[in-house]
Design a protein around this motif. Structure first.
Motif, PDB file in Angstrom:
ATOM      1  N   PRO A  87       0.822  -1.205   0.000  1.00  0.00           N
ATOM      2  CA  PRO A  87       0.000   0.000   0.000  1.00  0.00           C
ATOM      3  C   PRO A  87       0.865   1.269   0.000  1.00  0.00           C
ATOM      4  O   PRO A  87       1.823   1.377   0.769  1.00  0.00           O
ATOM      5  CB  PRO A  87      -0.797  -0.115   1.301  1.00  0.00           C
ATOM      6  N   GLY A  88       0.535   2.191  -0.904  1.00  0.00           N
ATOM      7  CA  GLY A  88       1.268   3.453  -1.000  1.00  0.00           C
ATOM      8  C   GLY A  88       2.455   3.430  -1.943  1.00  0.00           C
ATOM      9  O   GLY A  88       3.013   4.483  -2.273  1.00  0.00           O
ATOM     10  N   ASP A  89       2.880   2.252  -2.388  1.00  0.00           N
ATOM     11  CA  ASP A  89       4.014   2.145  -3.316  1.00  0.00           C
ATOM     12  C   ASP A  89       3.620   2.608  -4.714  1.00  0.00           C
ATOM     13  O   ASP A  89       2.453   2.589  -5.089  1.00  0.00           O
ATOM     14  CB  ASP A  89       4.485   0.685  -3.439  1.00  0.00           C
ATOM     15  N   THR A  90       4.637   2.982  -5.478  1.00  0.00           N
ATOM     16  CA  THR A  90       4.461   3.233  -6.904  1.00  0.00           C
ATOM     17  C   THR A  90       5.262   2.173  -7.653  1.00  0.00           C
ATOM     18  O   THR A  90       6.447   1.998  -7.402  1.00  0.00           O
ATOM     19  CB  THR A  90       4.949   4.647  -7.283  1.00  0.00           C
ATOM     20  N   ILE A  91       4.581   1.477  -8.564  1.00  0.00           N
ATOM     21  CA  ILE A  91       5.179   0.380  -9.323  1.00  0.00           C
ATOM     22  C   ILE A  91       5.322   0.808 -10.775  1.00  0.00           C
ATOM     23  O   ILE A  91       4.417   1.393 -11.350  1.00  0.00           O
ATOM     24  CB  ILE A  91       4.271  -0.875  -9.272  1.00  0.00           C
ATOM     25  N   GLU A  92       6.484   0.455 -11.349  1.00  0.00           N
ATOM     26  CA  GLU A  92       6.688   0.708 -12.771  1.00  0.00           C
ATOM     27  C   GLU A  92       7.638  -0.337 -13.322  1.00  0.00           C
ATOM     28  O   GLU A  92       8.604  -0.727 -12.662  1.00  0.00           O
ATOM     29  CB  GLU A  92       7.282   2.097 -12.991  1.00  0.00           C
ATOM     30  N   VAL A  93       7.341  -0.814 -14.518  1.00  0.00           N
ATOM     31  CA  VAL A  93       8.259  -1.685 -15.242  1.00  0.00           C
ATOM     32  C   VAL A  93       8.622  -0.944 -16.513  1.00  0.00           C
ATOM     33  O   VAL A  93       7.758  -0.560 -17.292  1.00  0.00           O
ATOM     34  CB  VAL A  93       7.622  -3.056 -15.583  1.00  0.00           C
ATOM     35  N   LYS A  94       9.927  -0.706 -16.678  1.00  0.00           N
ATOM     36  CA  LYS A  94      10.407   0.008 -17.853  1.00  0.00           C
ATOM     37  C   LYS A  94      11.645  -0.710 -18.366  1.00  0.00           C
ATOM     38  O   LYS A  94      12.583  -0.961 -17.603  1.00  0.00           O
ATOM     39  CB  LYS A  94      10.746   1.456 -17.479  1.00  0.00           C
ATOM     40  N   ASP A  95      11.612  -1.069 -19.654  1.00  0.00           N
ATOM     41  CA  ASP A  95      12.732  -1.771 -20.284  1.00  0.00           C
ATOM     42  C   ASP A  95      13.136  -3.020 -19.495  1.00  0.00           C
ATOM     43  O   ASP A  95      14.305  -3.236 -19.203  1.00  0.00           O
ATOM     44  CB  ASP A  95      13.936  -0.837 -20.453  1.00  0.00           C
ATOM     45  N   HIS A  96      12.143  -3.813 -19.109  1.00  0.00           N
ATOM     46  CA  HIS A  96      12.327  -5.095 -18.407  1.00  0.00           C
ATOM     47  C   HIS A  96      12.881  -4.937 -16.993  1.00  0.00           C
ATOM     48  O   HIS A  96      13.334  -5.914 -16.397  1.00  0.00           O
ATOM     49  CB  HIS A  96      13.227  -6.045 -19.199  1.00  0.00           C
ATOM     50  N   THR A  97      12.848  -3.733 -16.443  1.00  0.00           N
ATOM     51  CA  THR A  97      13.342  -3.487 -15.099  1.00  0.00           C
ATOM     52  C   THR A  97      12.181  -3.036 -14.226  1.00  0.00           C
ATOM     53  O   THR A  97      11.413  -2.156 -14.612  1.00  0.00           O
ATOM     54  CB  THR A  97      14.441  -2.406 -15.101  1.00  0.00           C
ATOM     55  N   LEU A  98      12.042  -3.668 -13.047  1.00  0.00           N
ATOM     56  CA  LEU A  98      10.980  -3.325 -12.109  1.00  0.00           C
ATOM     57  C   LEU A  98      11.478  -2.241 -11.161  1.00  0.00           C
ATOM     58  O   LEU A  98      12.545  -2.371 -10.553  1.00  0.00           O
ATOM     59  CB  LEU A  98      10.564  -4.564 -11.314  1.00  0.00           C
ATOM     60  N   TYR A  99      10.682  -1.184 -11.050  1.00  0.00           N
ATOM     61  CA  TYR A  99      10.983  -0.093 -10.126  1.00  0.00           C
ATOM     62  C   TYR A  99       9.877  -0.034  -9.083  1.00  0.00           C
ATOM     63  O   TYR A  99       8.691  -0.048  -9.410  1.00  0.00           O
ATOM     64  CB  TYR A  99      11.036   1.248 -10.861  1.00  0.00           C
ATOM     65  N   VAL A 100      10.275   0.016  -7.828  1.00  0.00           N
ATOM     66  CA  VAL A 100       9.355   0.216  -6.724  1.00  0.00           C
ATOM     67  C   VAL A 100       9.764   1.525  -6.068  1.00  0.00           C
ATOM     68  O   VAL A 100      10.898   1.658  -5.589  1.00  0.00           O
ATOM     69  CB  VAL A 100       9.406  -0.946  -5.709  1.00  0.00           C
ATOM     70  N   ASN A 101       8.858   2.483  -6.106  1.00  0.00           N
ATOM     71  CA  ASN A 101       9.144   3.827  -5.576  1.00  0.00           C
ATOM     72  C   ASN A 101      10.397   4.426  -6.215  1.00  0.00           C
ATOM     73  O   ASN A 101      11.252   4.973  -5.543  1.00  0.00           O
ATOM     74  CB  ASN A 101       9.245   3.798  -4.051  1.00  0.00           C
ATOM     75  N   LYS A 102      10.500   4.244  -7.532  1.00  0.00           N
ATOM     76  CA  LYS A 102      11.569   4.789  -8.384  1.00  0.00           C
ATOM     77  C   LYS A 102      12.943   4.167  -8.126  1.00  0.00           C
ATOM     78  O   LYS A 102      13.949   4.669  -8.584  1.00  0.00           O
ATOM     79  CB  LYS A 102      11.643   6.314  -8.269  1.00  0.00           C
TER      80      LYS A 102
END
Length: 174
Positions: A87-102
């Motif tokens: 809860p509260g995290d920001t998730i992003e997958v960019k160029d096969h890399t997972l980012y959690v809270n940048k």
């Protein structure tokens, strides 16, 4: 006298069996249960047909943690997935890399192939009382990115602890 002794012994056995059954029912209902992995979405960590023991008690005293393999209860079937976002995290997958809270999230539980098959997603902010889950076999997993959506806290019913079947695969799942 011998009949009385046999009768008492029989009553003691019945009591012991009754207590054992009650204890087993208690443990099954409130502490541990089993689940069968269906499909290939958690490979290579868990494979189709494996039976796992999951801990129901852990989330009564703790919250799910990033990386936990959890059992998600849905009306028609349970799902086994990995918690990626809290809860509260920001998730992003960019160029096969997972980012959690940048920040890059190390996914050492994935194969190189699974990493390379993880498509772009997000950024997406997770609301309170919700969790973002993914299968380890990212290319075919039905998870928070597609199909399952965000997972409510109340739908997470346990954490996978051990593979118990097939016997050759006995190991912890964490």
């Amino acid at each position: 006298m011998a009949k009385e002794k046999k009768k008492n012994e029989l009553i003691e056995w019945i009591k012991a069996i009754f207590v054992a059954i009650l204890l087993a029912l208690f443990l099954r209902s409130f502490i541990f249960a089993t689940s069968i992995v269906e499909g290939e979405s958690m490979e290579p960590t868990l494979e189709d047909g494996e039976r796992v023991i999951f801990n129901k008690f852990i989330y009564i005293i703790n919250e799910p943690a990033r990386g936990d393999i959890v059992i998600i209860e849905r009306p028609f079937k349970n799902y086994v997935k990995r918690v990626i976002g809290l809860p509260g995290d920001t998730i992003e997958v960019k160029d096969h890399t997972l980012y959690v809270n940048k920040k890059v999230f190390n996914q050492d539980f994935l194969t190189e192939e699974a990493l390379n098959r993880t498509g772009n997603f997000g950024p997406f902010e997770i609301p309170e009382e919700s969790y973002f889950v993914m299968g380890d076999n990212r290319a075919i997993s039905k998870d928070s990115r597609n199909g399952l959506g965000l997972i409510d806290r109340e739908d997470i019913i346990g954490r996978s602890e051990f593979i118990i079947y097939p016997f050759s695969e006995w190991e912890t799942t964490r």
